[in-house]
Design a protein around this motif. Sequence first.
Motif, PDB file in Angstrom:
ATOM      1  N   LYS A   1       0.832  -1.194   0.000  1.00  0.00           N
ATOM      2  CA  LYS A   1       0.000   0.000   0.000  1.00  0.00           C
ATOM      3  C   LYS A   1       0.872   1.251   0.000  1.00  0.00           C
ATOM      4  O   LYS A   1       1.917   1.295   0.640  1.00  0.00           O
ATOM      5  N   ASN A   2       0.398   2.268  -0.693  1.00  0.00           N
ATOM      6  CA  ASN A   2       1.067   3.552  -0.689  1.00  0.00           C
ATOM      7  C   ASN A   2       0.001   4.624  -0.520  1.00  0.00           C
ATOM      8  O   ASN A   2      -0.858   4.784  -1.374  1.00  0.00           O
ATOM      9  N   THR A   3       0.049   5.338   0.598  1.00  0.00           N
ATOM     10  CA  THR A   3      -1.022   6.302   0.860  1.00  0.00           C
ATOM     11  C   THR A   3      -0.722   7.693   0.300  1.00  0.00           C
ATOM     12  O   THR A   3      -1.424   8.641   0.610  1.00  0.00           O
TER      13      THR A   3
ATOM     14  N   SER B   1      -9.157   5.491   1.400  1.00  0.00           N
ATOM     15  CA  SER B   1      -8.542   6.771   1.064  1.00  0.00           C
ATOM     16  C   SER B   1      -9.613   7.745   0.581  1.00  0.00           C
ATOM     17  O   SER B   1     -10.695   7.329   0.165  1.00  0.00           O
ATOM     18  N   PRO B   2      -9.320   9.049   0.608  1.00  0.00           N
ATOM     19  CA  PRO B   2     -10.314  10.008   0.100  1.00  0.00           C
ATOM     20  C   PRO B   2     -10.651   9.776  -1.368  1.00  0.00           C
ATOM     21  O   PRO B   2     -11.777  10.059  -1.780  1.00  0.00           O
ATOM     22  N   VAL B   3      -9.717   9.264  -2.137  1.00  0.00           N
ATOM     23  CA  VAL B   3     -10.010   8.998  -3.557  1.00  0.00           C
ATOM     24  C   VAL B   3     -11.049   7.886  -3.656  1.00  0.00           C
ATOM     25  O   VAL B   3     -12.009   7.977  -4.435  1.00  0.00           O
ATOM     26  N   GLN B   4     -10.884   6.850  -2.848  1.00  0.00           N
ATOM     27  CA  GLN B   4     -11.901   5.791  -2.823  1.00  0.00           C
ATOM     28  C   GLN B   4     -13.263   6.343  -2.435  1.00  0.00           C
ATOM     29  O   GLN B   4     -14.289   5.951  -2.990  1.00  0.00           O
ATOM     30  N   LEU B   5     -13.257   7.263  -1.482  1.00  0.00           N
ATOM     31  CA  LEU B   5     -14.531   7.827  -1.034  1.00  0.00           C
ATOM     32  C   LEU B   5     -15.205   8.618  -2.149  1.00  0.00           C
ATOM     33  O   LEU B   5     -16.431   8.605  -2.276  1.00  0.00           O
ATOM     34  N   LEU B   6     -14.400   9.317  -2.953  1.00  0.00           N
ATOM     35  CA  LEU B   6     -14.996  10.069  -4.061  1.00  0.00           C
ATOM     36  C   LEU B   6     -15.603   9.108  -5.082  1.00  0.00           C
ATOM     37  O   LEU B   6     -16.684   9.365  -5.628  1.00  0.00           O
ATOM     38  N   VAL B   7     -14.911   7.996  -5.329  1.00  0.00           N
ATOM     39  CA  VAL B   7     -15.447   6.997  -6.257  1.00  0.00           C
ATOM     40  C   VAL B   7     -16.736   6.397  -5.686  1.00  0.00           C
ATOM     41  O   VAL B   7     -17.750   6.275  -6.385  1.00  0.00           O
ATOM     42  N   LEU B   8     -16.681   6.053  -4.393  1.00  0.00           N
ATOM     43  CA  LEU B   8     -17.873   5.532  -3.702  1.00  0.00           C
ATOM     44  C   LEU B   8     -19.045   6.487  -3.851  1.00  0.00           C
ATOM     45  O   LEU B   8     -20.184   6.074  -4.057  1.00  0.00           O
ATOM     46  N   THR B   9     -18.764   7.782  -3.737  1.00  0.00           N
ATOM     47  CA  THR B   9     -19.832   8.784  -3.802  1.00  0.00           C
ATOM     48  C   THR B   9     -20.363   8.921  -5.228  1.00  0.00           C
ATOM     49  O   THR B   9     -21.576   9.029  -5.439  1.00  0.00           O
ATOM     50  N   LEU B  10     -19.466   8.929  -6.189  1.00  0.00           N
ATOM     51  CA  LEU B  10     -19.894   9.045  -7.588  1.00  0.00           C
ATOM     52  C   LEU B  10     -20.872   7.927  -7.928  1.00  0.00           C
ATOM     53  O   LEU B  10     -21.969   8.166  -8.437  1.00  0.00           O
ATOM     54  N   PHE B  11     -20.493   6.695  -7.625  1.00  0.00           N
ATOM     55  CA  PHE B  11     -21.366   5.569  -7.933  1.00  0.00           C
ATOM     56  C   PHE B  11     -22.592   5.541  -7.020  1.00  0.00           C
ATOM     57  O   PHE B  11     -23.696   5.212  -7.452  1.00  0.00           O
ATOM     58  N   GLY B  12     -22.362   5.882  -5.747  1.00  0.00           N
ATOM     59  CA  GLY B  12     -23.463   5.842  -4.787  1.00  0.00           C
ATOM     60  C   GLY B  12     -24.582   6.790  -5.169  1.00  0.00           C
ATOM     61  O   GLY B  12     -25.768   6.421  -5.139  1.00  0.00           O
TER      62      GLY B  12
ATOM     63  N   GLY C   1      -4.744   4.295  -3.299  1.00  0.00           N
ATOM     64  CA  GLY C   1      -4.009   4.886  -2.176  1.00  0.00           C
ATOM     65  C   GLY C   1      -4.585   4.601  -0.810  1.00  0.00           C
ATOM     66  O   GLY C   1      -4.437   5.426   0.106  1.00  0.00           O
ATOM     67  N   ASP C   2      -5.230   3.455  -0.640  1.00  0.00           N
ATOM     68  CA  ASP C   2      -5.766   3.138   0.689  1.00  0.00           C
ATOM     69  C   ASP C   2      -4.650   2.670   1.620  1.00  0.00           C
ATOM     70  O   ASP C   2      -3.603   2.202   1.174  1.00  0.00           O
ATOM     71  N   PRO C   3      -4.853   2.787   2.926  1.00  0.00           N
ATOM     72  CA  PRO C   3      -3.784   2.484   3.873  1.00  0.00           C
ATOM     73  C   PRO C   3      -3.600   0.983   4.084  1.00  0.00           C
ATOM     74  O   PRO C   3      -4.524   0.196   3.861  1.00  0.00           O
ATOM     75  N   ALA C   4      -2.409   0.598   4.533  1.00  0.00           N
ATOM     76  CA  ALA C   4      -2.142  -0.793   4.896  1.00  0.00           C
ATOM     77  C   ALA C   4      -2.868  -1.141   6.184  1.00  0.00           C
ATOM     78  O   ALA C   4      -3.336  -0.256   6.902  1.00  0.00           O
TER      79      ALA C   4
END
Lengths: 498, 498, 498
Positions: C15-17, C159-170, C434-437
């Motif tokens: 992982k690389n944040t 990661s915040p990027v994942q959250l933005l993707v989650l929100t777009l699809f959600g 970029g999610d955390p380990a």
Amino acid sequence: MGGVQSFREMCDRTKNTNIRLSLPAVCVVWEIAMIILFGVFIRYNWESDAHWAESKHNLSDIENDFYYRYPSFQDVHVMIFVGFGFLMTFLKRYSFGGVGFNFLIAAFGIQWALLMQGWFGSLDYSDGKIKVGVENFINADFCVAGCLIAYGALLGKVSPVQLLVLTLFGVTLYAVEEHIIIKIIHARDAGGSMVIHTFGGYYGLAISWMLYRPNLDQSSRLQGSKYHSDVFAMIGTLFLWMFWPSFNSAIAGHGDGQHRAFINTYLSLAATVLTTFALSSLFQKHGKLDMVHIQNSTLAGGVAVGTAAEFMLTPYGSLIVGFCCGVLSTLGYVFITPFLEKHMKIQDTCGIHNLHAMPGFLGGVVGAITAAAASDTVYSHEGLVNTFDFKDEFKDMVPTVQGGHQAGALCVALIFGIGGGILVGAVLRLPIWGDPADDNCFDDEAYWEVRVGVLQLLFNLSVILYSSSYLGPNGNDVFRKYSLDLYQNLINFWSQSS
Amino acid sequence: MGGVQSFREMCDRTKNTNIRLSLPAVCVVWEIAMIILFGVFIRYNWESDAHWAESKHNLSDIENDFYYRYPSFQDVHVMIFVGFGFLMTFLKRYSFGGVGFNFLIAAFGIQWALLMQGWFGSLDYSDGKIKVGVENFINADFCVAGCLIAYGALLGKVSPVQLLVLTLFGVTLYAVEEHIIIKIIHARDAGGSMVIHTFGGYYGLAISWMLYRPNLDQSSRLQGSKYHSDVFAMIGTLFLWMFWPSFNSAIAGHGDGQHRAFINTYLSLAATVLTTFALSSLFQKHGKLDMVHIQNSTLAGGVAVGTAAEFMLTPYGSLIVGFCCGVLSTLGYVFITPFLEKHMKIQDTCGIHNLHAMPGFLGGVVGAITAAAASDTVYSHEGLVNTFDFKDEFKDMVPTVQGGHQAGALCVALIFGIGGGILVGAVLRLPIWGDPADDNCFDDEAYWEVRVGVLQLLFNLSVILYSSSYLGPNGNDVFRKYSLDLYQNLINFWSQSS
Amino acid sequence: MGGVQSFREMCDRTKNTNIRLSLPAVCVVWEIAMIILFGVFIRYNWESDAHWAESKHNLSDIENDFYYRYPSFQDVHVMIFVGFGFLMTFLKRYSFGGVGFNFLIAAFGIQWALLMQGWFGSLDYSDGKIKVGVENFINADFCVAGCLIAYGALLGKVSPVQLLVLTLFGVTLYAVEEHIIIKIIHARDAGGSMVIHTFGGYYGLAISWMLYRPNLDQSSRLQGSKYHSDVFAMIGTLFLWMFWPSFNSAIAGHGDGQHRAFINTYLSLAATVLTTFALSSLFQKHGKLDMVHIQNSTLAGGVAVGTAAEFMLTPYGSLIVGFCCGVLSTLGYVFITPFLEKHMKIQDTCGIHNLHAMPGFLGGVVGAITAAAASDTVYSHEGLVNTFDFKDEFKDMVPTVQGGHQAGALCVALIFGIGGGILVGAVLRLPIWGDPADDNCFDDEAYWEVRVGVLQLLFNLSVILYSSSYLGPNGNDVFRKYSLDLYQNLINFWSQSS
């Protein structure tokens, strides 16, 4: 006094704060009682019932407007839950209890208040049902405010079960007192200086007197704030301060009365802030400001203008009331609270005597004077009738007589507060409620799972190890005493968690 | 500059932060002045006076509706006291001063603003009285906002007495500036990009320049946040962000104007959040977000859309303004604030240049362009007249000329901000106000009773004892220096409390 | 399952944040996309457009009243940003991420929701534009609430990027699901028990299942609260609790429906508080209350009454729903959440299963039963038509059939939640976000500049030095392990800051 004393001794047994049975039992039984009573008595009012579509006749939707009164309701609601709740987080280790128990008793109190106030005020005699709408919910919040004020005096020294009992009786007393003051005596009290603050303040103080703890200084290390708990308390202060104009105007007469209640309260509060800062600085060493004053005394102006809020108090009159209140309340914290504790056996954790009891009493007096001085010139005839509700059976009332009624109402509030508080205090002394021992007050550990961080533990450990190794047999005694306390806590924690 | 420099030196005497006489004196004297002036000048307006019952003629109660404008007032009120107050709690040891002094000067400022704005705008020439109602109170909050913005630049470096002086002059300047911009120049500025933010921003920066502290780095250990103070500041940020649409629409024209002001502000703010997060991550090492940017730059979109909020900016236009503002404001924190401090001698604690001054200026420009580009096609003729108030003496105005007036108004705001700030800054340099020394800034200890916990004391003690015993004469110098500081604090504390 | 398993392994790389490129890129690109799409599609609606002055015909300004619905909008807005945001600050080292990322994705989500919901619901076919007004913005907040609920399950692990993707699809899924449920199935869901809570809850749980972290216990030292973070979370709890009646009534039918939605929600929430306290005390050792329950389960009553809020649920019916929900939700925290984690591989940080998914499902069931049981006697004929919107193509609908439709709608919400969550979860497993380990979860250090105080550093240092010198080679192993961790952090900090 001898009887009270021996009763006190009878009640002072070993304390046990385990409420695993009593709290769930009380909560569940009372909630079931609420469900049954609501089932028998409470119905939607005319505006909220689906029959409205048929029964509205010529009224348009705008006459059934949700946004008439609802914004006021929400502001008052915020004061009850966030305002009172966070104002009581100021203690360093009792923030959970402050905001959490406030939440519990307010949520219970509003249900019981809907019933009690409904029986007295909203009962529809045609079918024996209480019909509720937005105004009932505002009044329920008002009613609960009285009990939350009383909680302020007892903060950190009572169990949640005691608080529920306090609320049950407090709401009952409030509903009777309100009925007498508003309906029978026909006093006006838009912001509740008498009905809410005088009653609630003296109710709490009388209970505190009954529950006097002579050895409370054993908890003195926890009876204070720390930096961040003071900032949390400022959330409560500010939401109370900002929304107080909504509180005093929430049930004032539509039209000019509501406008006036807002303006008077706003100005009184603004003036209070300045005199509170002035007095706080003047009476501290080095002129430093005391957060306790800023958190509490700045609000006294809203209390004191409560009764007269909808009267023609005039803008500068409101400023004068606020000015005096800031002075009075801050002096109360500096001189009267210590006096009450030392000589009157009244331990008042939040200083509700300075924030609610005294300013509420003052507000009642201001209201009586302002009412007695009302005249057709100032109000116009129709304005006078509207403001003081000189209608129906009171259509021959004159302002001077109204002033007398206001003063009588103040006495009723005092009697209900002090008398009710002594009776309820006697009940709360029974050794069955799970209240904490004197050396265990102001500590969330008694009723809450408190998670201690690893860092904190390590710190404690290092201090203990270090001090014991370094100081040796001739070390500082105070230091060693605290080390041992910490060590004991640590051992307890490890044994619990493993 | 030589004159300014020598004046500076004259004022730089030994500092004494004891305000035990000056603060109470100023507060009490000014509050008494308020009472007298309110007694002479301020009266309830038509809607709030009890005569309304007789004077309403054919109007129904719904025409005197309290809930028209009052919800906006409450939202703005929350922004002033909780929003600005908690936004300024971010410093690790200046949270009391941030939220507390904000409370003090706002409470004073609103009273003075009612008078100043009343003399210019609400004076009833028939009886020489100022008639106040809900809108006056919204405007008073707006006026105070300008001074609170200025406080942002000075946070932690001035005494409460200085802040009261700053507010007295700031409100006075604001009232004059507002009158010139709105009434004389006939510029539109619903959300106050020019009147509030440009003025307030440059007013604060000019004062900060006058009060430049060359040795402020002596307080650098306190000039930063800690974990929980950053979370407190987010309370301020979010309440400002959420209620900004209410702020910009609070005094906009009833009907479509108010709707539009809300929509434009909402969208601009939403766009700002995304670009602020983007830029904050882009300019930090390892792409980590900086709380300072999130707390402040996310709000810049609300500032920049203030003037044009009630215009037909279009939804995507609002997004574009917000987009640019998030970029501009975050870049300001990264590049411009350090530049201002190093090369311009402007120390800007909260970065108001990035949050208010620049976005406010940009908002003025956007307003001028949008006004100049307005047309009958986009607004409809009647809509154009309504939106820009092309009535009475301005009935022949055309949009392009209005654009010029908007630009002129922006210049007036700048001149009042910078000029007023320099003058008031000169007054505040006088060595009589009790401001802290350079090594004592950003520290609540100067003006507040700060309770240090026993745990904290024990910790300090253990560190000191340990480090002195362990490190010996060859230990780490930095470590030893801090140990001695802590030891000194400890000694002070014990000597004070015993 | 085998396929899913291997896909999981494929994705589990180092992982690389560092999100210095991805976060700014996503934010800027999406915001530009918003600007373009808003430019093409979004326009002011009839009430907000300046043409209103000409097009209003005989309507007065009061018919275009800003304060109709706007107070509800603001209450909902506070719930979204302060309510959800602060509720998620409870973790000891993830408060920035809780309130900050909530802010980011809500600000993005409302823009995208305006478009998605607009295409389905507000598209003006005459010119292909979406016309927006206050109600659209309330609906956008509702839509975003679904995604914020899902975030609750993933808090600290994405990661915040994942959250933005989650929100777009959600948001996309939500808009489709809402259209099917409300328009096609013609189910009623004023407070969104099905549309918002059931969908959002299962969406989050399904994503959490897809992102299962078998070694999450490596972060267990951070997966808990500390004292002050629990108090911060109470800010969120209380604002959600207080404004939930506004949430459920915000888009209910004007008139009696809105009143009823408020009353039912208020009573249900009040009852929930009592049973939550009861159960929390009953299931903890020594009867102590658990802050996790008080923060979350007290809100379940508002969720469960969502669908039936505008029906004639009766006041005591609301109390019964609230009573059961408090019990169910607290039992969920005690028994179901650990079960889900151990046996179902669903890690649910905030316990959204207990607060949203289960109560939402229950709310759908209550709604279906209440709808099926509706009758002319209880509602009056006109009231029935109004409440269930039996008009136009649905004018022949009867309550029993409506009950069936409600049940069908609940299934749709479930399918969209679980199905959508699995698909989006698969996307989020890609090793590019970029999610955390696993040993780095629940730690703000990953995405935020966290300032460590000098005092904290000194403390760490002293502990390390002391322990290493004192304990010697035979010292306590646990203690030494933490000392080394702390030492490592310290070294990292010094190397970064120098």
